[in-house]
Design an enzyme around this catalytic site. Structure first.
Site, short mmCIF file in Angstrom:
data_model
loop_
_atom_site.label_atom_id
_atom_site.label_comp_id
_atom_site.label_asym_id
_atom_site.label_seq_id
_atom_site.Cartn_x
_atom_site.Cartn_y
_atom_site.Cartn_z
N VAL A 77 0.85 -1.18 0.00
CA VAL A 77 0.00 0.00 0.00
C VAL A 77 0.89 1.24 0.00
O VAL A 77 1.80 1.34 0.83
CB VAL A 77 -0.89 0.01 1.26
CG1 VAL A 77 -1.87 1.17 1.23
CG2 VAL A 77 -1.62 -1.32 1.43
N CYS A 78 0.65 2.16 -0.90
CA CYS A 78 1.45 3.39 -0.93
C CYS A 78 1.21 4.18 0.35
O CYS A 78 0.08 4.55 0.66
CB CYS A 78 1.09 4.26 -2.14
SG CYS A 78 1.84 5.91 -2.04
N ILE A 79 2.28 4.44 1.07
CA ILE A 79 2.14 5.05 2.39
C ILE A 79 1.60 6.49 2.31
O ILE A 79 0.76 6.88 3.11
CB ILE A 79 3.46 4.96 3.19
CG1 ILE A 79 3.26 5.43 4.62
CG2 ILE A 79 4.58 5.73 2.51
CD1 ILE A 79 4.39 5.05 5.56
#
Lengths: 130, 130
Positions: A77-79
């Site tokens: 998941v893109c932070i």
């Protein structure tokens, strides 16, 4: 063939997440390797551990977890996209002074560089978006 | 896949094309797409940007952050040069459709038609659309 999926649609809002999950199942059923599902843009909501859809609807979050458990697909998941949408794991929650957390393993919060590497390393990166 | 363009300097193999099809301000598509350009360039990849459809509006000069208080995309666009992202393309038909003249633009993209766009898509190792 080595596949990866980029998912940018929010769960239940559009068809993107449902299609991505079905495509993921089809990839492994055909004997291909699915390395990773990368969640970006509104797709990060697929990692919400508190998702509680009605029982007669497909549970997308559990669907992703099953994919990880059964086939070792990593769930990244893109932070940055996650944090601004209120999605964070326990570590980020404590760093930001939040009372609860909304993301847990096997979902991992990672940087966008992972997406670039994934796109270039895998034979196919297939995008699902609204 | 092979790229026909030479890899410059110490850049790593694996050229990235970002296709940007959304106008700024109304959604986060443009901003989250440009974030990948910066990350790709920071990882020493050669990054090209193709502004298509409403995406050409991102290039108009004189924009500020906008009424929603979100950060505009102009600072990011202006940073591109610093990151050696100088391969910029704009869909010629879209510029005509939105009456965008070259004199109105913040940056100087190369105007491209259908054939050149097809070439761009073919000659990049990773194509991501936002």
């Amino acid at each position: 063939m080595r596949y990866a999926i980029l998912l940018m649609g929010a769960p239940y809002s559009t068809q993107a997440s449902h299609s991505a999950l079905r495509f993921a199942r089809a990839v492994v059923a055909r004997g291909h390797r699915l390395e990773c599902v990368f969640f970006y843009h509104d797709g990060v909501h697929n990692a919400a551990r508190l998702a509680a859809p009605p029982q007669d609807e497909p549970h997308l979050v559990d669907g992703w977890i099953a994919l990880h458990t059964e086939h070792g697909v990593s769930l990244q998941v893109c932070i940055a996209a996650a944090l601004r949408r209120g999605l964070m794991d326990q570590r980020e929650a404590s760093r930001h002074g939040k009372a609860g957390y909304s993301v847990e393993a096997p979902f991992e919060l990672v940087g966008l560089g992972q997406l670039v590497d994934l796109g270039l390393d895998c034979d196919r990166l297939v995008t699902f978006g609204p | 896949m092979e790229s026909t363009e030479a890899i410059e300097g110490n850049q790593r193999e694996g050229d990235i094309l970002l296709v940007l099809r959304h106008a700024p301000h109304g959604s986060s598509w443009l901003r989250e797409g440009l974030d990948i350009a910066l990350v790709g360039a920071a990882f020493d990849r050669k990054v090209s940007l193709l502004f298509m459809g409403e995406g050409v509006l991102a290039l108009l000069s004189g924009q500020t952050s906008g009424a929603l208080g979100q950060k505009g995309t102009h600072p990011t666009l202006q940073m591109l040069e610093m990151y050696d992202v100088d391969a910029l393309y704009a869909e010629s038909a879209a510029m005509s459709r939105f009456a965008v003249a070259e004199a109105d633009l913040l940056l100087t993209p190369e105007r491209v038609g259908e054939t050149a766009i097809a070439d761009l898509l073919k000659h990049h190792d990773l194509v991501l659309t936002f």
